[in-house]
Design an enzyme around this catalytic site. Structure first.
Site, PDB file in Angstrom:
ATOM      1  CD  GLU A  81      -2.935  -1.196   2.274  1.00  0.00           C
ATOM      2  OE1 GLU A  81      -2.566  -0.652   3.338  1.00  0.00           O
ATOM      3  OE2 GLU A  81      -3.990  -1.843   2.176  1.00  0.00           O
ATOM      4  CD  GLU A 112       5.039 -21.055  11.888  1.00  0.00           C
ATOM      5  OE1 GLU A 112       5.195 -21.279  13.099  1.00  0.00           O
ATOM      6  OE2 GLU A 112       4.078 -20.411  11.426  1.00  0.00           O
TER       7      GLU A 112
END
Length: 271
Positions: A81, A112
């Site tokens: 953004e 992960e």
């Protein structure tokens, strides 16, 4: 190191499956109210990381977010953004998720848990000592994130973190740790809830405060935003109208000529 994962502690609520919808929503909302208060306690930590980030970006560095699962996705959202909102290059703020782009939409099993992979992912961007890397992990124990920050520290790269447990291994590794302790989740262990909300709000603070400090906001307006749709073009025209007191038609012509709100305003002032 032993520490208490409050993000994994049992919910204060029970028998959720028999709660009426109104009560479910009321209780979730009550829990959510605790998030900004927890962030308030962490403001001094956030300030230190923002100050360092601004300094590094002014020197030509970049801001990286690394995370797994929800944390990784939130970093990608914030990074993606920045170009449309502040008109900065797409590679100034970069979000990296364990498991690669596939993991944005679908969980990649055990991604992960790989302590070496984050450094490999960062190295693909030729990361260097001008950059800042922020590890995001609600638990504060994600190997992917901890391993990435450890390698950054070894290579003289500034490191920060956002976690929702106090005294975590991740905080111990980060040079600029941010700990937002929101407590047990409404659904036990579902850290996409309060913890995710806390991480999103802190990311908003980091990127927005940094971009303001870098000069991408004038007054309270996004004068460097990308004009990527009609709504934003209209917003840009109205920004120009408000700043230099011209008609909609004149402001629209200026924006059409200069393709940028800031440049349009500056061009008018230099006439």
């Amino acid at each position: 190191m032993s520490f208490t994962k409050t993000t994994e502690q049992s919910s204060k609520y029970n028998h959720l499956e028999i709660m009426p919808v109104a009560e479910l929503l009321h209780n979730i909302n009550n829990e959510d109210k605790a998030v900004p208060l927890a962030i308030e306690k962490a403001l001094p930590q956030i300030e230190k990381l923002v100050d360092k980030t601004v300094l590094k970006l002014k020197e030509g560095g970049r801001l990286f977010y690394i995370g797994a699962g929800t944390s990784g996705r939130l970093g990608i959202v914030d990074a993606s953004e920045c170009p449309p909102t502040f008109g900065v290059p797409f590679d100034l703020v970069i979000g990296i998720i364990a498991g690669g782009d596939t993991a944005i939409r679908r969980a990649v099993e055990f991604a992960e848990d790989d302590k070496e992979q984050a450094w490999k992912d960062l190295s693909a961007y030729h990361i260097n000592s001008n950059d800042v890397v922020v590890g995001i992990a609600a638990s504060g124990t994600t190997p992917y994130v901890i391993g990435g920050l450890e390698k950054c520290n070894e290579n003289n790269i500034a490191t920060g973190c956002i976690t929702c447990n106090s005294g975590s291994p991740l905080s111990a590794v980060a040079q600029f740790p941010i700990e937002v302790v929101v407590g047990p989740e409404f659904v036990t262990g579902s850290s996409r809830m309060k913890a995710g909300t806390a991480q999103k709000l802190v990311l908003n603070m980091i990127s927005t405060a940094t971009m303001i400090q870098l000069g991408h906001v004038k007054g309270n307006k996004m004068v460097d935003m990308q004009l990527s749709n009609e709504k934003l073009v209209d917003r840009g025209v109205k920004m120009i109208m408000d700043e230099i007191k011209v008609s909609y038609e004149e402001a629209s012509a200026l924006l059409d000529a200069h393709k940028n709100v800031r440049k349009a305003i500056e061009a008018y002032g230099n006439k």
